[in-house]
Design a protein around this motif. Structure first.
Motif, PDB file in Angstrom:
ATOM      1  N   GLU A   6       0.826  -1.194   0.000  1.00  0.00           N
ATOM      2  CA  GLU A   6       0.000   0.000   0.000  1.00  0.00           C
ATOM      3  C   GLU A   6       0.869   1.256   0.000  1.00  0.00           C
ATOM      4  OE1 GLU A   6      -3.285   2.191  -0.428  1.00  0.00           O
ATOM      5  OE2 GLU A   6      -3.153  -0.004  -0.482  1.00  0.00           O
ATOM      6  N   ALA A   7       1.931   1.244   0.800  1.00  0.00           N
ATOM      7  CA  ALA A   7       2.836   2.396   0.850  1.00  0.00           C
ATOM      8  C   ALA A   7       3.509   2.618  -0.505  1.00  0.00           C
ATOM      9  CB  ALA A   7       3.885   2.186   1.936  1.00  0.00           C
ATOM     10  N   LEU A   8       3.886   1.535  -1.157  1.00  0.00           N
ATOM     11  CA  LEU A   8       4.538   1.641  -2.456  1.00  0.00           C
ATOM     12  C   LEU A   8       3.568   2.168  -3.520  1.00  0.00           C
ATOM     13  CD1 LEU A   8       6.717  -1.605  -2.472  1.00  0.00           C
ATOM     14  CD2 LEU A   8       7.545   0.756  -2.450  1.00  0.00           C
ATOM     15  N   LYS A   9       2.310   1.741  -3.457  1.00  0.00           N
ATOM     16  CA  LYS A   9       1.313   2.236  -4.406  1.00  0.00           C
ATOM     17  C   LYS A   9       1.145   3.753  -4.267  1.00  0.00           C
ATOM     18  CE  LYS A   9      -2.491   0.121  -5.429  1.00  0.00           C
ATOM     19  NZ  LYS A   9      -3.797  -0.583  -5.374  1.00  0.00           N
ATOM     20  N   VAL A  10       1.123   4.220  -3.018  1.00  0.00           N
ATOM     21  CA  VAL A  10       0.978   5.658  -2.777  1.00  0.00           C
ATOM     22  C   VAL A  10       2.207   6.413  -3.296  1.00  0.00           C
ATOM     23  CG1 VAL A  10       0.832   7.441  -1.006  1.00  0.00           C
ATOM     24  CG2 VAL A  10      -0.548   5.352  -0.795  1.00  0.00           C
ATOM     25  N   LEU A  11       3.389   5.876  -2.996  1.00  0.00           N
ATOM     26  CA  LEU A  11       4.629   6.509  -3.442  1.00  0.00           C
ATOM     27  C   LEU A  11       4.689   6.580  -4.964  1.00  0.00           C
ATOM     28  CD1 LEU A  11       7.461   7.661  -2.858  1.00  0.00           C
ATOM     29  CD2 LEU A  11       8.313   5.300  -2.864  1.00  0.00           C
TER      30      LEU A  11
ATOM     31  N   PRO B 121      14.787  -0.754   5.180  1.00  0.00           N
ATOM     32  CA  PRO B 121      13.951   0.305   4.580  1.00  0.00           C
ATOM     33  C   PRO B 121      14.785   1.138   3.624  1.00  0.00           C
ATOM     34  CG  PRO B 121      14.651   0.975   6.757  1.00  0.00           C
ATOM     35  CD  PRO B 121      15.193  -0.418   6.561  1.00  0.00           C
ATOM     36  N   PHE B 122      14.232   1.455   2.456  1.00  0.00           N
ATOM     37  CA  PHE B 122      14.971   2.242   1.481  1.00  0.00           C
ATOM     38  C   PHE B 122      14.407   3.650   1.413  1.00  0.00           C
ATOM     39  CE2 PHE B 122      11.288   0.878  -0.670  1.00  0.00           C
ATOM     40  CZ  PHE B 122      11.288  -0.517  -0.707  1.00  0.00           C
ATOM     41  N   GLU B 123      15.255   4.549   0.979  1.00  0.00           N
ATOM     42  CA  GLU B 123      14.837   5.937   0.827  1.00  0.00           C
ATOM     43  C   GLU B 123      13.910   6.051  -0.386  1.00  0.00           C
ATOM     44  OE1 GLU B 123      15.368   8.590   2.669  1.00  0.00           O
ATOM     45  OE2 GLU B 123      16.492   7.418   4.142  1.00  0.00           O
ATOM     46  N   PRO B 124      12.772   6.734  -0.248  1.00  0.00           N
ATOM     47  CA  PRO B 124      11.845   6.901  -1.380  1.00  0.00           C
ATOM     48  C   PRO B 124      12.529   7.460  -2.623  1.00  0.00           C
ATOM     49  CG  PRO B 124      10.777   7.592   0.637  1.00  0.00           C
ATOM     50  CD  PRO B 124      12.216   7.333   0.984  1.00  0.00           C
ATOM     51  N   ALA B 125      13.393   8.448  -2.439  1.00  0.00           N
ATOM     52  CA  ALA B 125      14.064   9.062  -3.583  1.00  0.00           C
ATOM     53  C   ALA B 125      14.963   8.053  -4.288  1.00  0.00           C
ATOM     54  CB  ALA B 125      14.883  10.270  -3.129  1.00  0.00           C
ATOM     55  N   GLU B 126      15.651   7.218  -3.504  1.00  0.00           N
ATOM     56  CA  GLU B 126      16.523   6.203  -4.088  1.00  0.00           C
ATOM     57  C   GLU B 126      15.705   5.179  -4.866  1.00  0.00           C
ATOM     58  OE1 GLU B 126      19.840   2.829  -2.722  1.00  0.00           O
ATOM     59  OE2 GLU B 126      18.533   3.783  -1.233  1.00  0.00           O
ATOM     60  N   LEU B 127      14.592   4.763  -4.280  1.00  0.00           N
ATOM     61  CA  LEU B 127      13.735   3.789  -4.954  1.00  0.00           C
ATOM     62  C   LEU B 127      13.196   4.350  -6.264  1.00  0.00           C
ATOM     63  CD1 LEU B 127      12.162   1.125  -5.082  1.00  0.00           C
ATOM     64  CD2 LEU B 127      10.368   2.221  -3.721  1.00  0.00           C
ATOM     65  N   LEU B 128      12.700   5.581  -6.228  1.00  0.00           N
ATOM     66  CA  LEU B 128      12.133   6.174  -7.430  1.00  0.00           C
ATOM     67  C   LEU B 128      13.182   6.364  -8.522  1.00  0.00           C
ATOM     68  CD1 LEU B 128       9.683   8.808  -5.901  1.00  0.00           C
ATOM     69  CD2 LEU B 128       9.111   6.618  -6.976  1.00  0.00           C
TER      70      LEU B 128
ATOM     71  N   GLU C 102      13.013   4.608 -12.102  1.00  0.00           N
ATOM     72  CA  GLU C 102      13.090   5.413 -13.323  1.00  0.00           C
ATOM     73  C   GLU C 102      14.073   4.774 -14.300  1.00  0.00           C
ATOM     74  OE1 GLU C 102      13.583  10.039 -14.785  1.00  0.00           O
ATOM     75  OE2 GLU C 102      14.306   9.463 -12.802  1.00  0.00           O
ATOM     76  N   GLU C 103      15.211   4.331 -13.768  1.00  0.00           N
ATOM     77  CA  GLU C 103      16.198   3.657 -14.615  1.00  0.00           C
ATOM     78  C   GLU C 103      15.613   2.365 -15.188  1.00  0.00           C
ATOM     79  OE1 GLU C 103      20.561   1.461 -14.229  1.00  0.00           O
ATOM     80  OE2 GLU C 103      19.896   2.832 -12.656  1.00  0.00           O
ATOM     81  N   ALA C 104      14.886   1.618 -14.338  1.00  0.00           N
ATOM     82  CA  ALA C 104      14.280   0.361 -14.783  1.00  0.00           C
ATOM     83  C   ALA C 104      13.250   0.607 -15.881  1.00  0.00           C
ATOM     84  CB  ALA C 104      13.637  -0.355 -13.601  1.00  0.00           C
TER      85      ALA C 104
END
Length: 209
Positions: free
Chosen positions: A18-23, A106-113, A117-119
């Motif tokens: 759910e958190a990932l969907k929101v992010l 836990p990963f940083e939202p900015a790092e994940l995004l 983006e690269e993916a």
């Protein structure tokens, strides 16, 4: 990032999904979530490249097993693997399985995004490659059996006169076939034709040529 695509999330923790969907939504992306590899496989049939965000440890089939299975198929997804229990050996296994990146919770939202983006850029690139290959295969299918023989020999770098001798045809006929093959394949040069041949060979058994 704008509205660039869909990320398929496979994680058995409902709150994480759910958190990932929101992010993802805040970044202009759509997140489609699944609690297990089996649920994903029953719902999604790969007909084009997609982006997967997969937990390594899942109930039933593990994330690593899922990636191994998908990488064996004709359409390979771009995979970012995540885990709450990461270590170096597991990361190495994930990368060897075909993962583009490996992130530990836990990963940083900015790092994940940034990673996603690269993916997704890679997904777009693969989609273009798939379309290009499909066009080459369609053109190859329009060749006559003799023209396919000529294409294989041209791709090997064989001169027209030697090609004519090998096939037992006149040089003029060989030149006619050469021109027809280049036109039907949309190849600018013999070198371009050779690259097309290499692309076809990479996807098909050697006996085709």
């Amino acid at each position: 990032m704008g509205n660039k695509g869909v990320v398929y999330v496979i994680d058995d923790e409902a709150d994480v999904c759910e958190a990932l969907k929101v992010l993802l939504h805040t970044a202009g992306l759509e997140g489609r979530t699944y609690a297990s590899a089996e649920e994903f496989l029953s719902d999604v049939k790969l007909s084009r490249p997609i982006c997967l965000l997969v937990d390594v440890r899942l109930p039933g089939m593990s994330g690593l097993e899922l990636v191994h299975q998908l990488q064996a198929g004709p359409i390979r997804p771009v995979v970012v693997m995540i885990t709450g229990h990461g270590d170096v050996p597991l990361a190495v296994k994930a990368m060897r399985a075909g993962a583009l990146h490996f992130l530990e919770k836990p990963f940083e939202p900015a790092e994940l995004l940034q990673t996603l983006e690269e993916a997704l850029q890679r997904v777009s690139q693969m989609a273009v490659e798939e379309a290009t290959y499909a066009a080459i295969e369609e053109s190859y299918g329009s060749l006559t059996p003799r023209e396919q023989e000529v294409m294989a020999l041209l791709a090997e770098g064989m001169p027209t006169k030697l090609l004519a001798t090998k096939l037992g045809i006149s040089t003029r006929t060989a030149e006619h076939h050469r021109a027809a093959v280049l036109k039907k394949m949309g190849a600018r040069t013999v070198s371009h034709l050779a690259r097309m041949s290499t692309s076809l060979q990479a996807r098909n058994p050697p006996t085709r040529f």
